[in-house]
Write a protein that holds these residues in place. Structure first.
Motif, short mmCIF file in Angstrom:
data_model
loop_
_atom_site.label_atom_id
_atom_site.label_comp_id
_atom_site.label_asym_id
_atom_site.label_seq_id
_atom_site.Cartn_x
_atom_site.Cartn_y
_atom_site.Cartn_z
N SER A 173 0.97 -1.23 -0.09
CA SER A 173 0.02 -0.31 -0.09
C SER A 173 0.40 1.36 0.23
CB SER A 173 -1.29 0.33 1.15
OG SER A 173 -0.55 0.29 2.67
N ALA A 174 0.09 2.51 -0.29
CA ALA A 174 1.19 3.36 -0.38
C ALA A 174 1.33 3.51 0.86
CB ALA A 174 0.05 4.70 -0.69
N GLY A 175 1.32 3.18 2.43
CA GLY A 175 1.80 3.42 3.26
C GLY A 175 3.06 3.32 3.10
N LEU A 176 2.91 1.59 3.14
CA LEU A 176 3.78 1.23 3.70
C LEU A 176 4.91 1.12 2.22
CD1 LEU A 176 2.01 -3.10 4.02
CD2 LEU A 176 3.00 -1.67 5.38
N LYS A 177 5.02 1.64 1.39
CA LYS A 177 5.83 1.94 0.50
C LYS A 177 6.16 3.18 1.47
CE LYS A 177 4.11 0.69 -3.76
NZ LYS A 177 2.87 0.86 -5.45
N GLN A 178 5.57 4.33 1.70
CA GLN A 178 6.34 5.59 2.86
C GLN A 178 7.11 4.94 3.53
OE1 GLN A 178 3.46 8.89 2.59
NE2 GLN A 178 4.44 9.05 3.79
N ARG A 179 6.91 3.56 4.52
CA ARG A 179 7.97 2.82 5.72
C ARG A 179 8.96 3.11 4.96
NH1 ARG A 179 4.38 0.26 9.72
NH2 ARG A 179 2.21 1.13 10.32
N VAL A 180 9.32 1.56 4.09
CA VAL A 180 10.14 1.47 3.14
C VAL A 180 10.90 2.69 2.49
CG1 VAL A 180 10.83 0.13 1.68
CG2 VAL A 180 8.99 -0.45 2.65
N TYR A 181 10.66 3.69 2.45
CA TYR A 181 10.99 4.82 1.73
C TYR A 181 11.87 5.13 3.13
CZ TYR A 181 11.50 8.55 -1.82
OH TYR A 181 11.86 9.58 -2.31
N LEU A 182 11.61 5.74 4.14
CA LEU A 182 11.74 6.32 4.94
C LEU A 182 12.90 5.51 5.53
CD1 LEU A 182 12.14 9.03 6.93
CD2 LEU A 182 10.05 7.91 8.37
N GLY A 183 12.57 4.33 5.40
CA GLY A 183 13.60 2.82 6.52
C GLY A 183 14.78 2.97 5.19
N LEU A 184 14.79 3.50 3.84
CA LEU A 184 16.27 3.48 3.23
C LEU A 184 17.35 4.45 4.26
CD1 LEU A 184 17.90 3.25 0.95
CD2 LEU A 184 16.91 5.80 0.35
N ALA A 185 16.62 5.49 4.80
CA ALA A 185 17.45 6.09 5.76
C ALA A 185 17.89 5.34 7.17
CB ALA A 185 16.82 7.38 6.67
N LEU A 186 17.57 4.41 7.78
CA LEU A 186 17.98 3.86 9.01
C LEU A 186 19.20 2.72 7.99
CD1 LEU A 186 14.21 2.93 10.46
CD2 LEU A 186 16.63 4.89 11.35
N VAL A 187 18.79 2.36 6.82
CA VAL A 187 20.29 0.88 5.69
C VAL A 187 21.28 1.63 5.96
CG1 VAL A 187 20.77 -0.19 4.66
CG2 VAL A 187 18.28 -0.13 4.82
N VAL A 188 21.18 3.36 5.32
CA VAL A 188 22.47 4.11 4.80
C VAL A 188 22.25 4.59 6.68
CG1 VAL A 188 23.25 6.27 3.64
CG2 VAL A 188 21.22 4.38 2.53
N GLN A 189 22.20 5.10 6.87
CA GLN A 189 22.59 6.45 8.65
C GLN A 189 23.10 7.20 8.30
OE1 GLN A 189 23.65 3.28 10.94
NE2 GLN A 189 22.88 1.72 10.80
N PRO A 190 22.84 8.10 7.05
CA PRO A 190 23.45 9.18 6.39
C PRO A 190 23.45 10.31 7.48
CG PRO A 190 21.65 9.67 6.18
CD PRO A 190 21.53 8.80 6.58
#
Length: 356
Positions: free
Chosen positions: A175-192
């Protein structure tokens, strides 16, 4: 003469993000080969240059969760796009860790993640027919996360984002909401070191918003020490999360400080909310004669609710209540303190005054 209200004194440390006299004007489209723009001009009339940002000066310190707050069209997304070299400013500069956001973007991009959640269909960077886990793995490699840390960070991200049951699902099925969680999760993976969040909760329901708020505040900022820029039109979100906010309207910064100081600095009308029975023309005629009342709003409901906006509370409150008691039956009466939203609206509408 341009006035920007900076309530807090600046520290001596170098700002992580600094805008210097930053302006952006979007010019009308040029004439096309086949004259289509001229045809549109004949239909719509001449197009004007669009002001997006005007002489913006901002400093965001290391580790700060900074809010860029403004109504739609205020210039928030343009600011975020200039940070990502997607838009070139007309005048001025935007520096990130002392580097120019346009000239040095390739160096900056290695240490920054941006979530353009408001344009999720346009800015979607994930592959539709890969699973959530494989998408995050691919992105980790693009950002040169060390191989030995990738799986650990992905497991951590999926747990924090509450996506364990979606780990093996194709991205396109979310869903759009879950896609958004994955999108924000990118920051947790990269840890910029820097995270830019443009309307990060715009497509989410209330429970999902709370999850995202916790992740931004506790995981990204407190645990990982990221410097975060949050662009939003949600006053509650800005007040709850941000260390400081800049209120942006029609491309100009109107005020910069923490939400509590902004509320205290501006004089906003008090609100008296009254549920009434038997209110007639006589009541409203008498209320109209009380000089402290600046605005009245009647909401028709099973029991009518009258909202009175007034200043000089100590001087007029007794007179207002006495008038209400004598000319109507009061079912309920509440005096409300001005909220951050009240201040925001008054600043945007230009009706605020400085308190003394």
């Amino acid at each position: 003469m341009r006035t920007v209200l900076l309530i807090c004194s600046e520290g001596n440390t170098m700002a992580v993000i600094e805008a210097v006299n930053l302006s952006k004007y979007y010019e009308p489209p040029r004439e096309g080969v086949f004259g289509w723009n001229q045809i549109l001009k004949d239909i719509r009339g001449p197009q004007q240059t669009l002001l997006a940002l005007k002489n913006v000066d901002l400093k965001i310190e290391r580790g700060e969760l900074f809010g860029l707050l403004g109504p739609n069209g205020a210039g928030k997304t343009t600011f975020c796009k200039i940070m990502n070299a997607l838009v070139i400013p007309t005048e001025g500069h935007l520096y990130i860790n002392g580097l120019d956001s346009i000239k040095d973007h390739h160096t900056i991009a290695a240490h920054m993640v941006t979530v353009f959640a408001g344009d999720i269909d346009i800015w979607n960077i994930f592959t539709r027919r890969l699973t959530v886990e494989k998408n995050l793995t691919f992105m980790a490699k693009l950002w040169h996360v060390p191989d030995e840390k990738i799986q650990e960070r992905i497991d951590y991200t999926i747990e924090v984002m509450q996506l364990e049951d979606k780990r093996k699902d194709w991205y396109q099925k979310l869903s759009a909401g879950l896609k958004q969680r994955v999108y924000l999760g990118l920051a947790l993976v990269v840890q910029p070191s820097i995270v830019v969040l443009d309307e990060p909760t715009i497509h989410l329901d209330v429970p999902s918003k709370r999850v995202i708020h916790t992740i931004i505040q506790e995981e990204l900022c407190k645990k990982l020490g990221c410097t975060a820029l949050l662009a939003t039109h949600n006053m509650e979100e800005a007040e709850k999360l941000c260390d400081r906010v800049a209120i942006l309207n029609k491309g100009e910064v109107k005020v910069v400080d923490n939400p509590e100081n902004i509320k205290g600095f501006f004089k906003v009308l008090d609100v008296l909310e009254v549920k009434l029975q038997g209110a007639g023309p006589v009541l409203f005629e008498k209320l109209d004669k009380i000089p402290g009342i600046k605005k009245a709003q009647l909401i028709k409901a099973p029991v009518p609710v009258l909202r009175l906006y007034f200043d000089e509370k100590e001087k007029y409150i007794a007179e207002i209540i006495d008038c209400l008691i004598k000319n109507a039956k009061i079912v309920d009466l509440r005096l409300k303190e001005p909220t951050f939203e009240d201040v925001f609206v008054s600043v945007v509408e230009g009706t605020h005054e400085r308190s003394h």
